[in-house]
Design a protein around this motif. Structure first.
Motif, short mmCIF file in Angstrom:
data_model
loop_
_atom_site.label_atom_id
_atom_site.label_comp_id
_atom_site.label_asym_id
_atom_site.label_seq_id
_atom_site.Cartn_x
_atom_site.Cartn_y
_atom_site.Cartn_z
N ALA A 50 54.77 4.06 51.28
CA ALA A 50 54.91 3.48 52.55
C ALA A 50 54.19 4.52 53.36
N GLN A 51 54.35 5.88 53.22
CA GLN A 51 53.58 6.81 54.01
C GLN A 51 52.21 6.61 54.08
N ARG A 52 51.56 6.49 52.72
CA ARG A 52 50.25 6.25 52.62
C ARG A 52 49.66 5.08 53.09
N ALA A 53 50.42 3.72 52.93
CA ALA A 53 50.10 2.58 53.71
C ALA A 53 50.10 2.71 55.38
N ASP A 54 51.08 3.63 55.87
CA ASP A 54 51.14 3.50 57.30
C ASP A 54 50.16 4.81 57.97
N ARG A 55 49.96 5.83 57.50
CA ARG A 55 49.23 6.84 57.93
C ARG A 55 47.55 6.61 57.73
N ARG A 56 47.03 6.67 58.90
CA ARG A 56 45.45 6.72 58.81
C ARG A 56 44.70 7.96 59.21
N PRO A 57 43.58 8.18 58.80
CA PRO A 57 42.85 9.14 59.50
C PRO A 57 42.00 8.71 60.64
N VAL A 58 42.02 9.51 61.63
CA VAL A 58 41.30 9.26 62.91
C VAL A 58 40.39 10.55 63.23
N ARG A 59 39.40 10.40 63.96
CA ARG A 59 38.52 11.22 64.54
C ARG A 59 39.24 11.69 66.03
N ALA A 60 39.11 13.11 66.19
CA ALA A 60 39.84 13.62 67.30
C ALA A 60 38.86 14.44 67.89
N VAL A 61 38.92 14.76 69.29
CA VAL A 61 38.15 15.90 70.01
C VAL A 61 39.25 16.94 70.17
N LEU A 62 38.68 18.16 69.86
CA LEU A 62 39.34 19.37 70.17
C LEU A 62 39.29 19.77 71.59
N LEU A 63 40.45 19.89 72.21
CA LEU A 63 40.55 20.38 73.75
C LEU A 63 40.39 21.74 73.91
N ALA A 64 40.78 22.55 72.73
CA ALA A 64 40.87 24.06 73.12
C ALA A 64 40.48 24.53 71.75
N ASP A 65 40.16 26.14 71.77
CA ASP A 65 39.70 26.49 70.71
C ASP A 65 40.90 26.78 69.76
N VAL A 66 40.79 26.88 68.44
CA VAL A 66 41.98 26.92 67.45
C VAL A 66 42.13 28.57 67.56
N PRO A 67 43.64 29.03 67.61
CA PRO A 67 43.47 30.18 67.80
C PRO A 67 43.16 31.00 66.22
N ARG A 68 42.74 32.29 66.38
CA ARG A 68 42.40 33.12 65.22
C ARG A 68 43.56 33.19 64.48
N THR A 69 43.33 33.54 63.11
CA THR A 69 44.61 33.79 62.48
C THR A 69 44.85 35.50 62.49
N THR A 70 46.03 35.74 62.20
CA THR A 70 46.46 37.09 62.02
C THR A 70 46.61 37.58 60.76
N SER A 71 46.62 36.36 59.56
CA SER A 71 46.94 36.80 58.27
C SER A 71 45.84 37.74 57.80
N THR A 72 46.03 38.43 56.68
CA THR A 72 45.34 39.36 56.05
C THR A 72 44.96 39.20 54.57
N GLY A 73 45.46 38.01 54.06
CA GLY A 73 45.08 37.66 52.85
C GLY A 73 44.55 36.37 52.71
N ASN A 74 44.48 35.90 51.47
CA ASN A 74 43.59 34.45 51.20
C ASN A 74 44.26 33.40 51.50
N ASP A 75 45.51 33.49 52.07
CA ASP A 75 46.44 32.35 52.19
C ASP A 75 45.87 31.66 53.45
N VAL A 76 45.93 30.43 53.44
CA VAL A 76 45.36 29.46 54.65
C VAL A 76 46.33 29.46 55.72
N TYR A 77 45.91 30.06 56.81
CA TYR A 77 46.84 29.89 57.94
C TYR A 77 46.27 28.80 59.12
N ARG A 78 47.20 28.20 59.40
CA ARG A 78 47.17 26.95 60.41
C ARG A 78 47.78 27.23 61.62
N ALA A 79 47.25 26.78 62.84
CA ALA A 79 47.50 27.16 64.34
C ALA A 79 47.69 25.73 64.98
#
Length: 187
Positions: free
Chosen positions: A54-83
């Motif tokens: 049901a989630q796969r059927a309901d959710r759709r990808p859409v193009r969006a415009v970024l209104l502000a820069d994504v903050p830089r990561t403070t992580s020091t490893g190979n892990d993926v940091y999201r902000a």
């Protein structure tokens, strides 16, 4: 081996009524664990799989415009940091909306990014793929079956403990009668 496992069911002068009662409790416990566990695991697994579908059927990808820069990561490893980043997108009803979503660092304001929205146009997370959904269904189904097994095993342990206590009390009472005779010396 089978004779050893089934000793409570055979006629035996040492077999007590409590042994037969305990054998029935153990048989009922394993029947509920095997049959009920398979049933509960299947039902929960299918329910979780339907939810992911049901989630796969309901959710759709859409193009969006970024209104502000994504903050830089403070992580020091190979892990993926999201902000959290502020984006603007067009909902299915044609209205323009703004909101915050998690993005990986790097894109600057004005960049186009892909976000996920549900049927109402609200931002949401990307749905699980078919492989992830199948793994999640198996995990939750197995967890439900194990939870049922633990619950049934714990419930069966209570009368078995009571039977053990009663057997110990009877053994102690019989030992009080027989024990003093063992101190007598022969010859």
């Amino acid at each position: 081996m089978a004779r050893r496992l089934l000793w409570r069911w055979r006629r035996n002068p040492l077999r007590r009524r409590d042994d037969v009662v305990e054998a029935w409790i153990v048989l009922a416990m394993w029947t509920v664990i095997v049959v009920g566990g398979a049933l509960v695991g299947t039902v929960v697994g299918r329910a979780v799989d339907r939810d992911f579908a049901a989630q796969r059927a309901d959710r759709r990808p859409v193009r969006a415009v970024l209104l502000a820069d994504v903050p830089r990561t403070t992580s020091t490893g190979n892990d993926v940091y999201r902000a959290l980043a502020k984006v603007r997108w067009t909902a299915p009803d044609g209205s323009v909306r703004t909101g915050r979503t998690l993005l990986t660092p790097g894109p600057k304001a004005g960049a186009t990014v892909t976000v996920w929205q549900d049927g109402t146009g609200a931002l949401t997370t990307e749905p699980a793929g078919t492989g992830e959904a199948r793994a999640g269904s198996v995990f939750f189904g197995a967890s439900a079956a194990l939870a049922l097994a633990a619950l049934v095993h714990g419930a069966a342990a209570l009368p078995r403990r009571r039977l053990d206590r009663r057997r110990s009390e009877r053994w102690a009472a019989e030992w009080e009668l027989v024990g003093p005779r063992w101190d007598q010396k022969t010859g």
